[in-house]
Design an enzyme around this catalytic site. Structure first.
Site, PDB file in Angstrom:
ATOM      1  N   PHE A 197      -0.520  -1.386  -6.029  1.00 31.57           N
ATOM      2  CA  PHE A 197      -0.504  -2.846  -5.513  1.00 31.57           C
ATOM      3  C   PHE A 197       0.158  -2.719  -3.866  1.00 31.57           C
ATOM      4  O   PHE A 197       1.091  -2.050  -3.754  1.00 31.57           O
ATOM      5  CB  PHE A 197       0.157  -3.704  -6.298  1.00 31.57           C
ATOM      6  CG  PHE A 197      -0.050  -3.773  -7.545  1.00 31.57           C
ATOM      7  CD1 PHE A 197      -0.821  -4.943  -8.017  1.00 31.57           C
ATOM      8  CD2 PHE A 197       0.628  -2.926  -8.742  1.00 31.57           C
ATOM      9  CE1 PHE A 197      -1.144  -5.047  -9.389  1.00 31.57           C
ATOM     10  CE2 PHE A 197      -0.104  -2.966  -9.898  1.00 31.57           C
ATOM     11  CZ  PHE A 197      -0.739  -4.187 -10.282  1.00 31.57           C
TER      12      PHE A 197
ATOM     13  N   ILE B 179       3.850  -0.290  -7.085  1.00 35.08           N
ATOM     14  CA  ILE B 179       3.905  -1.328  -5.704  1.00 35.08           C
ATOM     15  C   ILE B 179       4.241  -0.570  -4.445  1.00 35.08           C
ATOM     16  O   ILE B 179       5.267   0.000  -4.446  1.00 35.08           O
ATOM     17  CB  ILE B 179       4.528  -2.731  -6.073  1.00 35.08           C
ATOM     18  CG1 ILE B 179       6.119  -2.510  -6.404  1.00 35.08           C
ATOM     19  CG2 ILE B 179       4.143  -3.405  -7.269  1.00 35.08           C
ATOM     20  CD1 ILE B 179       6.642  -3.745  -6.280  1.00 35.08           C
ATOM     21  N   CYS B 180       3.762  -0.941  -3.404  1.00 34.63           N
ATOM     22  CA  CYS B 180       4.046  -0.364  -2.110  1.00 34.63           C
ATOM     23  C   CYS B 180       5.424  -0.921  -1.560  1.00 34.63           C
ATOM     24  O   CYS B 180       5.542  -2.105  -1.564  1.00 34.63           O
ATOM     25  CB  CYS B 180       3.163  -0.651  -1.089  1.00 34.63           C
ATOM     26  SG  CYS B 180       3.397  -0.321   0.431  1.00 34.63           S
ATOM     27  N   ILE B 181       6.465  -0.088  -1.553  1.00 35.53           N
ATOM     28  CA  ILE B 181       7.691  -0.569  -1.006  1.00 35.53           C
ATOM     29  C   ILE B 181       7.735  -1.487   0.188  1.00 35.53           C
ATOM     30  O   ILE B 181       8.455  -2.590  -0.004  1.00 35.53           O
ATOM     31  CB  ILE B 181       8.696   0.482  -1.123  1.00 35.53           C
ATOM     32  CG1 ILE B 181      10.144   0.026  -0.760  1.00 35.53           C
ATOM     33  CG2 ILE B 181       8.558   1.637  -0.135  1.00 35.53           C
ATOM     34  CD1 ILE B 181      11.146   0.948  -1.145  1.00 35.53           C
TER      35      ILE B 181
ATOM     36  N   ALA C  80       6.349  -4.499  -0.532  1.00 32.87           N
ATOM     37  CA  ALA C  80       6.935  -5.279  -1.712  1.00 32.87           C
ATOM     38  C   ALA C  80       8.253  -5.924  -0.783  1.00 32.87           C
ATOM     39  O   ALA C  80       8.472  -7.193  -1.139  1.00 32.87           O
ATOM     40  CB  ALA C  80       7.256  -4.526  -2.540  1.00 32.87           C
TER      41      ALA C  80
END
Lengths: 105, 130, 96, 123
Positions: free
Chosen positions: B39, B77-79, B82
Site C-alpha cells: 500500500f 504499508i509504505c512507512i 503512512a
C-alpha cells in the site's frame, strides 16, 4: 551549545534553521566524532546537495556526487565510511543539519 | 503464478481498494500465490484502525483481515506515506513521539524495498489506483 | 500485449493517455468511473471499439453506476474474470 | 529483503507534481528500485510531463520541489527518461535546460517502449 530538546530521539535537529558549524561539531561530538578538514569537505558537499536537489541523498547518490565533485579517490564508499562510520549518508546528513532521510528508502 | 499487488487508491473514495482485496482473493482461489500487497500513498489509509463507517456500509477491513488471517498474505504499508497520513504502529508512535498507534495490526509498516522485492519476485504486478 | 485497466471517466486525461497506447490484441478492463466508457451508442464506445482491443467491464462496478445499456462490443466480467485476463497478459498498465 | 532477482520496469508518471501524492510516490519508488539494483526507466506521459516544468519552486508553498528532486535521478544511475512529445507540445514546455537527458516519443513509440519491460508501474 543547543540544549537536548533541540534534537529528536535519534539526535536529528528538530529545527533545521538551528544549524551552524558549532552545532555540527556538537552533533559530531555526541557521535564520538571530531570534525577535521576532510569531514568539512563532505559536510559542505552534503549541504550543497540538499540545496541543489531538495533532498537528503541515499548512499548511492552521495558516493556519485562526491566522485563528480571531489574526484574518484573521494567518491568511494570506503572513504566516506572512514569519515562517517556505519552509515555515512545518514550520519553525515545528521551532522550537516539535513532533514532525516525518507524512512522508506 | 506469483502475484504482487500495488494499492494506491484510498479506501474512502471509489471502489478500487475493495476491488484490489477481491482481486487478491480470486488470485488465491485460482491457485496462484500473492507474495505481498503493498500500500502506497493514499492506499495506506486501508490500515486505519479507527476509521468509523456508517453501520450499513461495508468496509474493506474485513476483506483484508481474511486475506491476512486465512491466507497469510502480507499487507505492507509504505512507512513514509503512512506517517504522512497519520498511520503509525506502536514503534513509530514511540519513535515520533505520538500518543498512540493508529494502524490495524494486520498491516506491517515497510520500506519501499518491500515493493521492489515484491515485483522483482513476482510474475505479475497489478496496480490499483484512482 | 498489454492489459489496460481504466479507472477514470471517458473525459479524463487517463482515458486520453490510455487511447494513445492501446493497440489491437490488447485488452482493456473498465472499472470504477471507467465503466462510463462502456455505455452503448456513444462516441466513446465507438472509439474504444475502433482500437481493436478486447473490451471488458467489471459487472458490479457498472451495476453500481447504473450503466445497464452496455455496448455489445463490451463483455461483462466479474473479478475472477479479471484475474483470468491477468493470467494471459504479462503486462498491466493502470490508468486512473 | 530476500535475494532480489533483477527485473526491468517502466515507471509511468501521469500526474502533475503537486496535485496529488503520486509524483512523490513514483519518485520514491524509482529511487528505491535503483537502490536495489533493478533496471528501471521513467516515462512522463500526459499531465506527468508537468513534473519536468522548468523553474518550478515547491519551496514557495513549503513542500519539496519535485523538479529539483528529479534532477538527482542521474546520481541514482537512472538515465533513461522518456516523455510524451504531444504532452510537451500541449503545454509549450521548454525542456532544453532539463538536468536529465530526455527522449521524446510519439504515441506508437510509447507503446513500443511499454512492451519492452517485465512490469509497468502506473502512477
Amino acid at each position: 551549545m543547543l540544549s537536548a530538546n533541540a534534537f529528536d530521539k535519534e539526535g536529528f535537529l528538530i529545527e533545521l534553521t538551528d544549524w551552524n558549524p558549532g552545532v555540527a561539531a556538537q552533533i559530531a561530538a555526541s557521535e564520538n566524532l571530531e570534525l577535521g578538514a576532510a569531514h568539512w569537505e563532505i559536510i559542505n558537499l552534503l549541504r550543497e546537495y540538499y540545496l541543489t536537489y531538495d533532498s537528503t541523498p541515499a548512499m548511492r547518490a552521495l558516493v556519485k556526487y562526491c566522485a563528480l565533485s571531489l574526484g574518484p579517490e573521494k567518491g568511494k564508499s570506503i572513504y566516506l565510511m572512514s569519515l562517517f562510520p556505519g552509515s555515512p549518508a545518514k550520519l553525515g546528513s545528521k551532522i550537516s543539519g539535513l532533514p532525516k532521510p525518507d524512512n522508506c528508502l | 503464478m506469483i502475484y504482487s499487488l500495488l494499492v494506491l487508491s484510498s479506501p474512502f473514495s471509489g471502489h478500487c481498494s475493495r476491488t484490489a482485496a477481491a482481486f487478491a482473493h480470486c488470485v488465491i482461489t485460482r491457485g496462484h500465490t500473492v507474495r505481498r500487497v503493498f500500500f502506497l500513498d493514499a492506499g495506506t489509509l486501508a490500515s486505519a484502525a479507527n476509521s468509523v463507517s456508517a453501520q450499513d456500509e461495508d468496509t474493506s477491513m474485513k476483506d483484508w483481515a481474511e486475506l491476512a488471517n486465512q491466507h497469510g498474505v502480507e499487507l505492507a504499508i509504505c512507512i513514509t506515506s503512512a506517517l504522512k497520513h497519520g498511520m503509525l504502529d506502536q514503534v513509530e508512535a514511540d519513535r515520533n513521539e505520538r500518543p498512540f498507534p493508529t494502524i490495524d495490526s494486520l498491516f506491517m509498516m515497510s520500506g519501499l524495498g518491500q515493493l521492489v522485492d515484491a515485483y522483482a519476485n513476482s510474475d505479475r504486478l497489478i496496480t490499483f489506483g484512482g | 500485449m498489454i492489459l489496460h485497466t481504466l479507472n477514470a471517466s471517458p473525459s479524463s486525461s487517463a482515458f486520453e493517455d490510455c487511447l494513445k497506447t492501446i493497440a489491437e490484441g490488447d485488452a482493456i478492463v473498465l472499472m470504477g468511473d471507467g465503466v462510463y466508457a462502456a455505455i452503448a451508442h456513444t462516441e466513446v464506445s465507438r472509439v474504444l471499439e475502433d482500437t481493436g482491443a478486447a473490451l471488458y467491464v467489471i459487472a458490479d462496478d457498472a451495476m453500481a453506476a447504473g450503466v445497464l445499456n452496455i455496448s455489445a462490443a463490451v463483455s461483462s466480467i466479474d473479478i475472477s474474470g479479471f484475474v483470468v485476463l491477468t493470467e494471459t497478459f504479462p503486462l498491466q498498465q493502470a490508468w486512473y | 529483503m530476500t535475494a532480489v532477482t533483477k527485473k526491468t520496469i517502466l515507471i509511468v508518471l501521469r500526474h502533475s507534481p503537486y496535485g496529488s501524492g503520486l509524483a512523490k510516490a513514483a519518485l520514491n519508488t524509482a529511487l528505491a528500485s535503483a537502490a536495489f539494483d533493478q533496471s528501471l526507466d521513467l516515462l512522463f506521459m500526459g499531465n506527468g510531463v508537468l513534473q519536468l516544468q522548468p523553474d518550478q519552486d515547491g519551496r514557495v508553498k513549503g513542500v519539496k520541489d519535485v523538479g529539483r528532486q528529479l534532477a538527482s535521478l542521474p546520481l541514482y544511475d537512472i538515465n533513461h527518461v522518456y516523455v510524451d512529445a504531444q504532452a510537451v507540445e500541449r503545454y509549450n514546455m521548454d525542456l532544453s535546460k532539463s538536468p536529465v537527458e530526455i527522449r521524446r516519443l510519439d504515441g506508437p513509440e510509447i507503446r513500443q517502449l511499454m512492451i519492452c519491460y517485465d512490469h509497468l508501474l502506473g502512477f
